[in-house]
Design a protein around this motif. Structure first.
Motif, PDB file in Angstrom:
ATOM      1  N   GLY A  29       0.818  -1.199   0.000  1.00 57.03           N
ATOM      2  CA  GLY A  29       0.000   0.000   0.000  1.00 57.03           C
ATOM      3  C   GLY A  29       0.854   1.253   0.000  1.00 57.03           C
ATOM      4  N   LEU A  30       0.168   2.413  -0.095  1.00 54.94           N
ATOM      5  CA  LEU A  30       0.846   3.703  -0.173  1.00 54.94           C
ATOM      6  C   LEU A  30       0.224   4.676   0.816  1.00 54.94           C
ATOM      7  N   PHE A  31       1.004   5.695   1.192  1.00 58.16           N
ATOM      8  CA  PHE A  31       0.547   6.712   2.142  1.00 58.16           C
ATOM      9  C   PHE A  31       0.253   8.027   1.433  1.00 58.16           C
ATOM     10  N   SER A  32      -0.723   8.738   1.972  1.00 56.18           N
ATOM     11  CA  SER A  32      -0.966  10.127   1.604  1.00 56.18           C
ATOM     12  C   SER A  32      -0.936  10.952   2.884  1.00 56.18           C
ATOM     13  N   GLY A  33      -0.479  12.190   2.780  1.00 58.80           N
ATOM     14  CA  GLY A  33      -0.467  13.052   3.957  1.00 58.80           C
ATOM     15  C   GLY A  33       0.870  13.715   4.173  1.00 58.80           C
ATOM     16  N   LEU A  34       0.983  14.979   3.812  1.00 57.90           N
ATOM     17  CA  LEU A  34       2.236  15.707   3.941  1.00 57.90           C
ATOM     18  C   LEU A  34       2.162  16.767   5.042  1.00 57.90           C
ATOM     19  N   ASP A  35       1.147  16.680   5.897  1.00 58.61           N
ATOM     20  CA  ASP A  35       0.965  17.691   6.935  1.00 58.61           C
ATOM     21  C   ASP A  35       0.772  17.028   8.298  1.00 58.61           C
ATOM     22  N   GLU A  36      -0.435  17.199   8.875  1.00 62.59           N
ATOM     23  CA  GLU A  36      -0.698  16.711  10.229  1.00 62.59           C
ATOM     24  C   GLU A  36      -1.281  15.305  10.264  1.00 62.59           C
ATOM     25  N   ARG A  37      -1.602  14.770   9.120  1.00 59.33           N
ATOM     26  CA  ARG A  37      -2.310  13.488   9.087  1.00 59.33           C
ATOM     27  C   ARG A  37      -1.627  12.549   8.109  1.00 59.33           C
ATOM     28  N   LEU A  38      -1.484  11.289   8.497  1.00 59.64           N
ATOM     29  CA  LEU A  38      -0.839  10.283   7.662  1.00 59.64           C
ATOM     30  C   LEU A  38      -1.829   9.142   7.461  1.00 59.64           C
ATOM     31  N   GLY A  79      -6.131  -4.108  -5.632  1.00 53.04           N
ATOM     32  CA  GLY A  79      -6.126  -3.227  -6.794  1.00 53.04           C
ATOM     33  C   GLY A  79      -4.711  -2.851  -7.196  1.00 53.04           C
ATOM     34  N   GLU A  80      -4.595  -2.128  -8.300  1.00 49.18           N
ATOM     35  CA  GLU A  80      -3.303  -1.642  -8.782  1.00 49.18           C
ATOM     36  C   GLU A  80      -3.101  -0.225  -8.261  1.00 49.18           C
ATOM     37  N   GLN A  81      -1.913   0.047  -7.708  1.00 49.80           N
ATOM     38  CA  GLN A  81      -1.673   1.334  -7.060  1.00 49.80           C
ATOM     39  C   GLN A  81      -0.450   2.049  -7.620  1.00 49.80           C
ATOM     40  N   ARG A  82      -0.518   3.366  -7.552  1.00 49.79           N
ATOM     41  CA  ARG A  82       0.626   4.205  -7.896  1.00 49.79           C
ATOM     42  C   ARG A  82       0.366   5.597  -7.340  1.00 49.79           C
ATOM     43  N   TYR A  83       1.426   6.411  -7.273  1.00 43.72           N
ATOM     44  CA  TYR A  83       1.257   7.831  -7.024  1.00 43.72           C
ATOM     45  C   TYR A  83       0.990   8.529  -8.352  1.00 43.72           C
ATOM     46  N   VAL A  84       0.135   9.532  -8.330  1.00 42.05           N
ATOM     47  CA  VAL A  84      -0.163  10.297  -9.531  1.00 42.05           C
ATOM     48  C   VAL A  84       0.883  11.403  -9.663  1.00 42.05           C
ATOM     49  N   GLU A  85       1.637  11.347 -10.743  1.00 42.86           N
ATOM     50  CA  GLU A  85       2.663  12.347 -11.028  1.00 42.86           C
ATOM     51  C   GLU A  85       3.572  12.501  -9.799  1.00 42.86           C
ATOM     52  N   GLU A  86       4.091  13.677  -9.581  1.00 36.39           N
ATOM     53  CA  GLU A  86       4.964  13.945  -8.424  1.00 36.39           C
ATOM     54  C   GLU A  86       4.128  14.560  -7.302  1.00 36.39           C
ATOM     55  N   THR A  87       3.138  13.783  -6.833  1.00 35.01           N
ATOM     56  CA  THR A  87       2.249  14.232  -5.773  1.00 35.01           C
ATOM     57  C   THR A  87       2.150  13.137  -4.728  1.00 35.01           C
ATOM     58  N   ALA A  88       1.360  13.414  -3.690  1.00 35.54           N
ATOM     59  CA  ALA A  88       1.031  12.394  -2.701  1.00 35.54           C
ATOM     60  C   ALA A  88      -0.392  11.900  -2.896  1.00 35.54           C
ATOM     61  N   VAL A  89      -0.932  12.043  -4.104  1.00 35.05           N
ATOM     62  CA  VAL A  89      -2.234  11.479  -4.458  1.00 35.05           C
ATOM     63  C   VAL A  89      -2.037  10.009  -4.794  1.00 35.05           C
ATOM     64  N   VAL A  90      -2.754   9.137  -4.093  1.00 38.33           N
ATOM     65  CA  VAL A  90      -2.662   7.696  -4.333  1.00 38.33           C
ATOM     66  C   VAL A  90      -3.805   7.276  -5.249  1.00 38.33           C
ATOM     67  N   GLU A  91      -3.469   6.625  -6.346  1.00 36.35           N
ATOM     68  CA  GLU A  91      -4.463   6.085  -7.268  1.00 36.35           C
ATOM     69  C   GLU A  91      -4.537   4.571  -7.081  1.00 36.35           C
ATOM     70  N   THR A  92      -5.749   4.070  -6.876  1.00 39.60           N
ATOM     71  CA  THR A  92      -5.980   2.630  -6.764  1.00 39.60           C
ATOM     72  C   THR A  92      -7.036   2.244  -7.782  1.00 39.60           C
ATOM     73  N   VAL A  93      -6.704   1.316  -8.660  1.00 37.91           N
ATOM     74  CA  VAL A  93      -7.609   0.908  -9.729  1.00 37.91           C
ATOM     75  C   VAL A  93      -8.263  -0.419  -9.358  1.00 37.91           C
ATOM     76  N   ASP A 105      -6.911   9.035  -3.451  1.00 38.56           N
ATOM     77  CA  ASP A 105      -6.847   9.442  -2.048  1.00 38.56           C
ATOM     78  C   ASP A 105      -5.845  10.559  -1.874  1.00 38.56           C
ATOM     79  N   LEU A 106      -6.261  11.609  -1.170  1.00 32.04           N
ATOM     80  CA  LEU A 106      -5.401  12.760  -0.903  1.00 32.04           C
ATOM     81  C   LEU A 106      -5.693  13.281   0.498  1.00 32.04           C
ATOM     82  N   THR A 107      -4.640  13.536   1.265  1.00 31.37           N
ATOM     83  CA  THR A 107      -4.776  14.071   2.610  1.00 31.37           C
ATOM     84  C   THR A 107      -4.262  15.502   2.630  1.00 31.37           C
ATOM     85  N   LEU A 108      -5.123  16.430   3.039  1.00 30.29           N
ATOM     86  CA  LEU A 108      -4.778  17.855   3.121  1.00 30.29           C
ATOM     87  C   LEU A 108      -4.955  18.306   4.561  1.00 30.29           C
ATOM     88  N   GLY A 109      -3.859  18.551   5.253  1.00 31.60           N
ATOM     89  CA  GLY A 109      -3.963  18.895   6.662  1.00 31.60           C
ATOM     90  C   GLY A 109      -4.596  17.741   7.422  1.00 31.60           C
TER      91      GLY A 109
END
Length: 706
Positions: A29-38, A79-93, A105-109
């Motif tokens: 799996g992959l993580f999203s969250g570059l602020d207060e939440r992981l 599912g199949e997973q990757r990060y979208v471009e150079e972001t912390a957006v996780v794509e799961t197909v 999936d995207l975590t903002l704050g």
């Protein structure tokens, strides 16, 4: 992780020869969250919070998603997973019944967004599904829109009991006391309650699968539960919807604001395009505007920085890795800030930034401030702290807090690592930072108190935290710290004293030399040398490189020979190239930790990256002294760096470096682990610098010959 989740995992994987039952692992799996939440996103799309160390809020313990068409729910599997471009957006197909549902999936704050889009096999939008006689899912123009089924188990303040729900207009609030976790969706919610496992189910031999019966026959059960079952309709010409969860510790009076925040969060990111753009905006904080993927020989830099940002709290410190063992079943936990790991990460990032201009000035300043704010009155730092607050966290190496300076239950290398960073920060970043200067002077007092008259640090715990003694690694960190202080912009008499102490440690290291093996010992244990090979002794390379820069220092020829012998023997002796797909370095000879049925020690990413970094440092040091041994270490650095590089055998999805791997390639323990990511980035930039210098020297030689 609640006990319910831990017991279900225990039942599910007990007896496995690779998985440790009762853990909350993130090796897939992959993580999203570059602020207060992981937030972790599993391959089946399930999301869960690893956020407590970073925010003080627990949030989602478990979840499950599926799609409902005409009353038939298909729960998502792998599912199949990757990060979208150079972001912390996780794509799961997800592929279900010949159709594709793409999850983003995207975590903002403190806000997390999970967006679903229904696509055809060609990637176009799909409207109207109908159930076929064979149970497959097909299209039909007159059927109702499909809905996403979301089963979400929250754990406010880590609680599975004494939890309640409030069903607001278009939002659900799950609460215990101070923490309030709020749920909403861009297309609205239909909600029912779900009760957690009963005592009988917890004691049953089989795991419980959610969702289950809505209640226990009592009308209040659905409202006195941490679990929410929500139905969210996919709408629009491209059927889609966004589910939002918000963690908050808002007061009662702030409830309307929190509810509005989660509603607007879902509404403002109701399309794939709006969510992806939010992810791009967030990712720009990771570095300069230009791409980092293939910049001057440091391919993979963005992945390293993203992993480190995922682990970073708003105050600037980092957890060692996502907490996979919160009940301390197999370890002492990982979701804390260790001052050793964090300070090493800080100084490696500082070195990489100076070479490659990564734009991390705010990170360096935040790290320095965090260290000054968490330093104890005696100039040392405790075992570990909570990154969200800097307060003392549970630990087993707080002897100075318990019994004063005479205890061996103290890790003196942690204080030394911070001191090295602060001294370097003063010298190369901000010489006017008085708070850093004051902290550095106090740190020197803390180090002095742990230095014995013979020039070696006193008996303490080691870097691997599994034994006590007088360690080569600890001595190396003291040598580097004193040498760095002697070059820092501080009072001259303090610099002179630091230089004298550096010389004392330099001389005392001979006490640890084992001539029969041509290495420095792991430790001095009483009067006996423990002559096992130990990867933490790679710290000798950077320590001597720093010492060599002193005007009154300089590494002599005999020491250079011994350093070359030690590192070559250690790298070769700890090298592991099993029949499986991985290769790298073990931690120390005979390391028994988490090996299961494997005969040999596991490969660690931090030791492999550390070996690469030591090899680069030694190549530079030996070249400066015209030593023929430099060529060997350049070649060794390239090999070890490749193992942890973007295409290396130790890398995993998302560019993650797990702490350890079994010989068959199975990742284990904390994933991603911050320390090897920083080591790899610093080594890659140093190696690129070295290649440019070598090319320049070659060009100059050619010009002279011409």
């Amino acid at each position: 992780m609640t006990v319910h989740t831990a017991l279900n995992d225990f039942k599910r994987v007990r007896g496995s020869d690779r998985l440790f039952a009762g853990e909350r692992r993130s090796t897939e799996g992959l993580f999203s969250g570059l602020d207060e939440r992981l937030v972790h996103v599993s391959p089946d799309g399930a999301i869960s919070d690893y956020s407590y160390p970073l925010s003080g809020l627990v949030g989602l313990d478990r979840s499950r998603f599926g799609i409902d068409v005409d009353g038939t729910v298909r729960w998502f599997d792998g599912g199949e997973q990757r990060y979208v471009e150079e972001t912390a957006v996780v794509e799961t197909v997800h592929r279900v019944g010949g159709r594709t549902i793409v999850q983003y999936d995207l975590t903002l704050g403190r806000l997390h967004l999970t967006h679903f889009v229904l696509e055809t096999e060609t990637g176009e939008s799909d409207r109207g599904w109908q159930s076929q006689s064979d149970g497959a899912l097909g299209c039909g123009s007159d059927t109702a829109n499909p809905t996403i089924q979301a089963c979400l188990g929250f754990a406010p303040e880590g609680r599975a009991g004494q939890v309640g729900q409030l069903w607001h207009d278009g939002a659900v609030e799950v609460h215990h006391d101070s923490e309030r976790d709020v749920l909403a969706a861009s297309t609205g919610l239909e909600v029912t309650g779900q009760v957690p496992e009963t005592f009988d189910e917890l004691l049953d031999s089989e795991p419980t699968t959610l969702p289950r019966g809505s209640d226990d026959g009592r009308y209040e059960d659905g409202r006195l539960s941490p679990i929410v079952l929500a139905s969210v309709e996919l709408e629009g010409s491209t059927p889609q919807a966004t589910i939002a969860t918000l963690l908050t510790d808002a007061d009662e009076s702030d409830r309307p604001e929190a509810i509005e925040r989660v509603r607007s969060g879902a509404a403002d990111h109701a399309t794939r395009e709006s969510l992806l753009e939010a992810g791009r905006t967030q990712a720009r904080r990771l570095g300069p505007e230009r791409s980092l993927r293939s910049t001057d020989g440091i391919e993979g830099a963005f992945e390293d920085l993203r992993a480190l940002q995922l682990l970073r709290a708003p105050g600037g410190s980092r957890i060692a890795g996502p907490e996979f063992d919160p009940y301390y079943r197999y370890s002492g936990g990982y979701g804390y800030t260790w001052f050793r790991d964090d300070a090493e990460i800080s100084r490696f990032l500082l070195a990489a930034d100076r070479r490659a201009e990564l734009g991390l000035e705010d990170w360096h300043e935040a790290s320095a401030r965090f260290y000054t704010e968490t330093q104890r009155s005696d100039g040392t730092w405790p075992h570990r702290v909570w990154p969200h607050s800097g307060r003392l966290a549970p630990g087993w190496a707080n002897g100075r807090l318990e019994r004063g300076s005479g205890s061996a239950d103290y890790q003196a290398d942690q204080t030394a690592s911070v001191a090295t960073y602060l001294a370097t920060y003063l010298r190369v970043v901000d010489s006017s930072a008085d708070h850093v200067r004051d902290s550095l002077l106090a740190a020197k007092d803390g180090l002095d108190a742990s230095l014995e008259d013979d020039g070696l640090p006193t008996r303490v715990q080691n870097a691997w935290e599994n034994m006590t003694g007088r360690f080569t690694h600890t001595a190396a960190t003291f040598l580097e710290a004193y040498a760095a202080m002697a070059r820092a912009p501080i009072e001259e008499r303090v610099r002179e004293d630091a230089a004298e102490r550096a010389r004392a440690v330099y001389d005392a290291l001979e006490t640890l030399w084992v001539p029969e093996r041509g290495i420095y010992a792991l430790r001095l244990d009483g009067d006996a040398l423990d002559d096992r090979l130990d990867a933490s002794t790679f710290a000798l390379a950077s320590a001597h490189a720093e010492y060599d820069r002193l005007e009154c220092g300089g590494v002599d020829g005999d020491r250079l020979d011994r350093l070359a012998s030690h590192h070559e023997t250690t790298m070769e002796g700890l090298s592991r190239e099993p029949d499986g797909p991985v290769a790298g370095l073990a931690r120390f000879e005979g390391d028994p930790w988490r090996v299961r049925d494997q005969d040999e020690p596991k490969i660690w990413t931090v030791t492999t990256a550390w070996g690469a970094h030591a090899a680069v440092e030694l190549e530079s040091l030996l070249s400066a002294h015209d030593s023929a041994a430099a060529a060997y270490f350049r070649e060794r650095a390239a090999d070890l760096l490749a193992a942890v590089g973007p295409d290396g055998s130790l890398r995993r999805a998302g560019g993650y470096l797990p702490e350890q791997v079994f010989d068959d390639g199975t990742a284990d323990s904390a994933t991603p682990l911050g320390w090897p990511h920083a080591l790899r980035l610093a080594t890659a930039t140093a190696f690129a610098d070295s290649e440019r210098s070598a090319s320049s020297r070659s060009g100059e030689a050619s010009t002279v010959e011409e």
